[in-house]
Design a protein around this motif. Structure first.
Motif, PDB file in Angstrom:
ATOM      1  N   MET A   1       0.823  -1.212   0.000  1.00 53.37           N
ATOM      2  CA  MET A   1       0.000   0.000   0.000  1.00 53.37           C
ATOM      3  C   MET A   1       0.853   1.256   0.000  1.00 53.37           C
ATOM      4  SD  MET A   1      -3.159   0.941   2.567  1.00 53.37           S
ATOM      5  CE  MET A   1      -4.086  -0.476   2.032  1.00 53.37           C
ATOM      6  N   GLY A   2       2.055   1.173   0.562  1.00 50.44           N
ATOM      7  CA  GLY A   2       2.914   2.345   0.626  1.00 50.44           C
ATOM      8  C   GLY A   2       3.870   2.458  -0.544  1.00 50.44           C
ATOM      9  N   MET A   3       3.635   1.668  -1.610  1.00 45.57           N
ATOM     10  CA  MET A   3       4.566   1.627  -2.739  1.00 45.57           C
ATOM     11  C   MET A   3       4.681   2.954  -3.477  1.00 45.57           C
ATOM     12  SD  MET A   3       6.042  -1.284  -2.936  1.00 45.57           S
ATOM     13  CE  MET A   3       6.588  -1.412  -4.638  1.00 45.57           C
ATOM     14  N   LYS A   4       3.673   3.828  -3.370  1.00 48.36           N
ATOM     15  CA  LYS A   4       3.736   5.097  -4.093  1.00 48.36           C
ATOM     16  C   LYS A   4       4.689   6.086  -3.440  1.00 48.36           C
ATOM     17  CE  LYS A   4      -0.706   4.970  -6.458  1.00 48.36           C
ATOM     18  NZ  LYS A   4      -1.972   5.668  -6.752  1.00 48.36           N
ATOM     19  N   VAL A   5       4.975   5.927  -2.169  1.00 47.70           N
ATOM     20  CA  VAL A   5       5.895   6.825  -1.469  1.00 47.70           C
ATOM     21  C   VAL A   5       7.313   6.320  -1.715  1.00 47.70           C
ATOM     22  CG1 VAL A   5       6.505   7.869   0.726  1.00 47.70           C
ATOM     23  CG2 VAL A   5       4.126   7.246   0.276  1.00 47.70           C
ATOM     24  N   VAL A   6       8.076   7.080  -2.515  1.00 49.20           N
ATOM     25  CA  VAL A   6       9.385   6.610  -2.960  1.00 49.20           C
ATOM     26  C   VAL A   6      10.431   7.700  -2.744  1.00 49.20           C
ATOM     27  CG1 VAL A   6       8.360   5.084  -4.682  1.00 49.20           C
ATOM     28  CG2 VAL A   6       9.013   7.420  -5.322  1.00 49.20           C
ATOM     29  N   GLU A   7      11.687   7.308  -2.897  1.00 51.56           N
ATOM     30  CA  GLU A   7      12.767   8.281  -2.900  1.00 51.56           C
ATOM     31  C   GLU A   7      12.694   9.117  -4.183  1.00 51.56           C
ATOM     32  OE1 GLU A   7      15.015   8.979  -0.533  1.00 51.56           O
ATOM     33  OE2 GLU A   7      13.975   7.517   0.743  1.00 51.56           O
ATOM     34  N   SER A   8      13.197  10.333  -4.115  1.00 50.84           N
ATOM     35  CA  SER A   8      13.104  11.233  -5.260  1.00 50.84           C
ATOM     36  C   SER A   8      13.784  10.660  -6.502  1.00 50.84           C
ATOM     37  CB  SER A   8      13.723  12.590  -4.910  1.00 50.84           C
ATOM     38  OG  SER A   8      15.088  12.430  -4.537  1.00 50.84           O
ATOM     39  N   THR A   9      14.895   9.951  -6.301  1.00 49.53           N
ATOM     40  CA  THR A   9      15.624   9.395  -7.443  1.00 49.53           C
ATOM     41  C   THR A   9      14.782   8.371  -8.201  1.00 49.53           C
ATOM     42  OG1 THR A   9      16.654   7.840  -5.898  1.00 49.53           O
ATOM     43  CG2 THR A   9      17.920   9.798  -6.495  1.00 49.53           C
ATOM     44  N   VAL A  10      13.967   7.621  -7.495  1.00 47.47           N
ATOM     45  CA  VAL A  10      13.093   6.635  -8.136  1.00 47.47           C
ATOM     46  C   VAL A  10      12.030   7.323  -8.966  1.00 47.47           C
ATOM     47  CG1 VAL A  10      11.424   4.776  -7.724  1.00 47.47           C
ATOM     48  CG2 VAL A  10      13.493   4.944  -6.314  1.00 47.47           C
ATOM     49  N   ALA A  11      11.439   8.383  -8.419  1.00 50.75           N
ATOM     50  CA  ALA A  11      10.356   9.085  -9.110  1.00 50.75           C
ATOM     51  C   ALA A  11      10.851   9.756 -10.390  1.00 50.75           C
ATOM     52  CB  ALA A  11       9.725  10.112  -8.183  1.00 50.75           C
ATOM     53  N   VAL A  12      11.939  10.506 -10.309  1.00 50.59           N
ATOM     54  CA  VAL A  12      12.385  11.251 -11.501  1.00 50.59           C
ATOM     55  C   VAL A  12      12.961  10.323 -12.560  1.00 50.59           C
ATOM     56  CG1 VAL A  12      12.778  13.352 -10.173  1.00 50.59           C
ATOM     57  CG2 VAL A  12      14.683  11.772 -10.549  1.00 50.59           C
ATOM     58  N   VAL A 242      -6.206  16.032  -4.943  1.00 53.58           N
ATOM     59  CA  VAL A 242      -5.900  15.119  -6.037  1.00 53.58           C
ATOM     60  C   VAL A 242      -6.065  13.692  -5.517  1.00 53.58           C
ATOM     61  CG1 VAL A 242      -4.201  14.403  -7.750  1.00 53.58           C
ATOM     62  CG2 VAL A 242      -4.225  16.771  -6.955  1.00 53.58           C
ATOM     63  N   PRO A 243      -7.030  12.941  -6.051  1.00 54.08           N
ATOM     64  CA  PRO A 243      -7.250  11.567  -5.582  1.00 54.08           C
ATOM     65  C   PRO A 243      -6.078  10.651  -5.928  1.00 54.08           C
ATOM     66  CG  PRO A 243      -9.196  12.423  -6.709  1.00 54.08           C
ATOM     67  CD  PRO A 243      -8.073  13.379  -6.987  1.00 54.08           C
ATOM     68  N   GLY A 244      -5.823   9.688  -5.057  1.00 54.28           N
ATOM     69  CA  GLY A 244      -4.682   8.789  -5.193  1.00 54.28           C
ATOM     70  C   GLY A 244      -4.556   8.071  -6.519  1.00 54.28           C
ATOM     71  N   PRO A 245      -5.652   7.602  -7.134  1.00 50.52           N
ATOM     72  CA  PRO A 245      -5.503   6.895  -8.410  1.00 50.52           C
ATOM     73  C   PRO A 245      -4.886   7.744  -9.529  1.00 50.52           C
ATOM     74  CG  PRO A 245      -7.628   6.383  -7.429  1.00 50.52           C
ATOM     75  CD  PRO A 245      -7.020   7.462  -6.590  1.00 50.52           C
ATOM     76  N   LEU A 246      -4.858   9.058  -9.373  1.00 57.15           N
ATOM     77  CA  LEU A 246      -4.236   9.919 -10.378  1.00 57.15           C
ATOM     78  C   LEU A 246      -2.759  10.153 -10.113  1.00 57.15           C
ATOM     79  CD1 LEU A 246      -6.969  12.704 -10.817  1.00 57.15           C
ATOM     80  CD2 LEU A 246      -6.743  10.526 -12.023  1.00 57.15           C
ATOM     81  N   VAL A 247      -2.247   9.648  -9.006  1.00 52.11           N
ATOM     82  CA  VAL A 247      -0.856   9.914  -8.599  1.00 52.11           C
ATOM     83  C   VAL A 247      -0.052   8.622  -8.670  1.00 52.11           C
ATOM     84  CG1 VAL A 247       0.628  10.718  -6.717  1.00 52.11           C
ATOM     85  CG2 VAL A 247      -1.596  11.804  -7.102  1.00 52.11           C
ATOM     86  N   ASP A 248       1.117   8.686  -9.333  1.00 48.47           N
ATOM     87  CA  ASP A 248       1.975   7.505  -9.468  1.00 48.47           C
ATOM     88  C   ASP A 248       3.038   7.429  -8.382  1.00 48.47           C
ATOM     89  OD1 ASP A 248       1.130   6.308 -12.198  1.00 48.47           O
ATOM     90  OD2 ASP A 248       1.374   8.448 -12.608  1.00 48.47           O
ATOM     91  N   TYR A 249       3.625   8.589  -8.053  1.00 47.66           N
ATOM     92  CA  TYR A 249       4.698   8.619  -7.071  1.00 47.66           C
ATOM     93  C   TYR A 249       4.494   9.774  -6.108  1.00 47.66           C
ATOM     94  CZ  TYR A 249       7.054   5.770 -10.650  1.00 47.66           C
ATOM     95  OH  TYR A 249       7.370   4.814 -11.583  1.00 47.66           O
ATOM     96  N   VAL A 250       4.868   9.552  -4.853  1.00 47.28           N
ATOM     97  CA  VAL A 250       4.846  10.589  -3.821  1.00 47.28           C
ATOM     98  C   VAL A 250       6.257  10.728  -3.273  1.00 47.28           C
ATOM     99  CG1 VAL A 250       4.007  11.235  -1.531  1.00 47.28           C
ATOM    100  CG2 VAL A 250       2.445  10.184  -3.184  1.00 47.28           C
ATOM    101  N   VAL A 251       6.755  11.965  -3.228  1.00 47.79           N
ATOM    102  CA  VAL A 251       8.105  12.234  -2.734  1.00 47.79           C
ATOM    103  C   VAL A 251       8.003  13.233  -1.589  1.00 47.79           C
ATOM    104  CG1 VAL A 251      10.356  13.227  -3.288  1.00 47.79           C
ATOM    105  CG2 VAL A 251       9.163  11.811  -4.978  1.00 47.79           C
ATOM    106  N   VAL A 252       8.604  12.913  -0.458  1.00 43.78           N
ATOM    107  CA  VAL A 252       8.621  13.819   0.694  1.00 43.78           C
ATOM    108  C   VAL A 252       9.802  14.777   0.539  1.00 43.78           C
ATOM    109  CG1 VAL A 252       8.805  14.005   3.194  1.00 43.78           C
ATOM    110  CG2 VAL A 252       7.537  12.096   2.180  1.00 43.78           C
ATOM    111  N   SER A 253       9.502  16.079   0.651  1.00 43.11           N
ATOM    112  CA  SER A 253      10.519  17.103   0.426  1.00 43.11           C
ATOM    113  C   SER A 253      11.077  17.640   1.733  1.00 43.11           C
ATOM    114  CB  SER A 253       9.901  18.265  -0.366  1.00 43.11           C
ATOM    115  OG  SER A 253      10.781  19.370  -0.421  1.00 43.11           O
TER     116      SER A 253
END
Length: 536
Positions: A1-12, A242-253
């Protein structure tokens, strides 16, 4: 369930070469600076992604901040192939972006903020662009500059504006590539990617950016920058932007790249978490800027009297953004409801690179919805700054040779508002003006004339305004003009001013003189409040 929260390097890493990237950010409001930084760091390390095209509205930076620093580095790198071009509605906060465009190193296109906001919404519906009358008869019209900022853009035509006719009426059709990547920002995301904005000063069009990237053809990716992560399903669904199904990656800044605005890390009064009292406080210093703001407020209060109700207005950047403070001094905040382009209603609008944020707003809506209020004439009046006014009443707010601050929201607001109160000093350049003993003193005149025979670029078309029945007034510290079908009419002058020497001699054309020419209200030039609250 937490797979969308990733490191910034993974997202970009998911951003492909030649991506069309829509980036949120009204200056630093909801600007995903950390994602931009990490995307560029990946390019410097690997050479990818390359050839990207940015669609930003107005621009996700402030002078010296992340995107501005990236653009400086690109400007100094003759071999850069990171950035191919940009659609930007206000390049003014990045001197190096202006240099890149002026020197034809990248493609440069510009629209108005409102048109760009609606573009993302229309593209998400599967439409090819935006149909509007905004820009007709101005520098945005393809029969003039067509939104092209340089020859490279004119050659490539990646973004274009065309004239179309419907039932015998002309419209402009704005088109640009559909984004296949969206970089957005919120405050909190949960484990499935739902994004909220409770600590942001605005949420602009982040939902529409995500929808545009996800729409067919070619479903793209959405990366959200947030301050913190919450457990699913702990977020209030009413607060999810923005609902979750529209978001692929989440990055904490880190906090450093997640500021509320250019000069403010976090102030709960800006996000509406704390509503401050709007009465009392320090009185603004008496200056020529305050004189102009007071005179505009008089127009708004006269409108209140005519309509017999409170009025809804827009205040632009510069002198107009002082009107809200003057209204509070006069106890008029419940009679003049102000709005800011990024979405806030009420409060005190901040200026400079913090523009877009308001202290103590009573509502914040989306940016496209805010611009619907402007383009459709939902508001009662607007006040915007001017740099040049010509004998026909056309206005140029900011464009000069070698200077590309961009139109911002000016074209939409000035087109749609039923009443326009243009604000500015009478002359520019090195000048020394003083307000003392109820009079205006011109110690040294500005050496640049602002009332000119022809403006450099038409951004407000006065003839079209007259056709629509707009009421238009031009207000300075020493003179007030009204637009008529015969031209500009001088109606008022400041106490202490000689009309011939201080006004007419400093214009490139002769205005008409009202038979009822009079001095401006003496209260405008006094140290004490004008007492407008008591009048109502």
């Amino acid at each position: 369930m937490g797979m969308k929260v990733v490191e910034s390097t993974v997202a970009v890493q998911a951003v492909p070469d030649r991506a069309v990237i829509a980036v949120s950010g009204f200056n630093l409001l909801v600007a995903p600076e950390y994602l931009l930084l990490k995307l560029f760091e990946r390019y410097r390390k690997t050479g990818h992604p390359k050839g990207i095209f940015l669609e930003v509205n107005p621009i996700p930076t402030a002078p010296g901040r992340v995107l501005d620093r990236i653009l400086e580095e690109l400007y100094r790198d003759e071999d850069q192939d990171f950035l191919a071009g940009m659609l930007v509605t206000y390049p003014g906060w990045s001197p190096y972006l202006q240099k890149l465009i002026e020197e034809n190193k990248i493609e440069g296109y510009t629209w108005s903020i409102g048109t760009a906001s609606w573009f993302f919404r229309e593209v998400s519906r599967g439409l090819p662009g935006v149909l509007t009358k905004v820009g007709l008869g101005t520098f945005l019209d393809p029969r003039e500059d067509g939104g092209y900022l340089n020859e490279l853009a004119r050659k490539k035509k990646r973004c274009r504006i065309d004239v179309v006719e419907i039932d015998g009426e002309e419209y402009l059709f704005y088109r640009a590539p559909k984004p296949n990547v969206a970089l957005i920002r919120g405050t909190t995301a949960d484990e499935i990617g739902n994004v909220t904005t409770e600590k942001e000063g605005a949420f602009t069009e982040i939902l529409n950016l995500a929808q545009a990237a996800k729409a067919e053809p070619g479903k793209g990716i959405v990366i959200a920058q947030v301050e913190r992560v919450a457990r699913y399903p702990s977020l209030n669904p009413q607060n999810v932007r923005v609902p979750g199904p529209l978001v692929d990656y989440v990055v904490v800044s880190p906090e450093e790249y997640h500021r509320q605005s250019a000069n403010i890390t976090y102030d709960p009064r800006i996000s509406g978490e704390v509503i401050p009292p709007l009465k009392g406080g320090e009185t603004m210093e008496l200056s020529t800027k305050k004189v102009i703001a007071r005179r505009i407020l008089l127009e708004m209060i006269n409108l209140v009297k005519r309509l017999k109700r409170p009025v809804l207005v827009n205040l632009g950047i510069g002198i107009p953004d002082r009107i809200a403070g003057v209204a509070i001094e006069e106890g008029l905040s419940e009679w003049v409801f102000t709005t800011v382009e990024s979405g806030p209603f009420g409060g005190i609008a901040l200026g400079g690179p913090d523009f877009g944020a308001s202290i103590g707003p009573f509502a914040i809506i989306s940016q496209p919805d805010q611009f619907a209020n402007y383009e459709g004439g939902v508001i009662d009046a607007a006040s915007l700054g001017f740099m040049q006014v010509d004998e026909r009443g056309n206005v140029n707010p900011s464009l000069l040779p070698g200077r590309l601050p961009g139109p911002g929201g000016f074209p939409v607001i000035s087109y749609g508002s039923p009443r326009m109160f243009f604000a500015g000093h009478f002359t520019a350049g090195k000048k020394e003006l003083r307000v003392r003993n109820g009079r205006l003193e011109i110690i040294r005149e500005g050496n640049v004339r602002k009332f000119v025979r022809r403006v450099y670029k038409v951004v407000y078309n006065a003839s079209l305004g007259l056709e629509k029945g707009q009421e238009v007034v031009y207000i300075t510290e020493r003179a007030v003009f009204r637009l008529t079908r015969k031209g500009l009419v001088l109606e008022e002058y400041a106490p202490g001013v000689d009309v011939e020497r201080d006004i007419l001699a400093n214009m490139e054309f002769e205005p008409l003189i009202s038979p009822k020419l009079r001095e401006m209200d003496e209260r405008i030039f006094g140290e004490e409040p004008m007492g407008l609250g008591e009048e109502l």
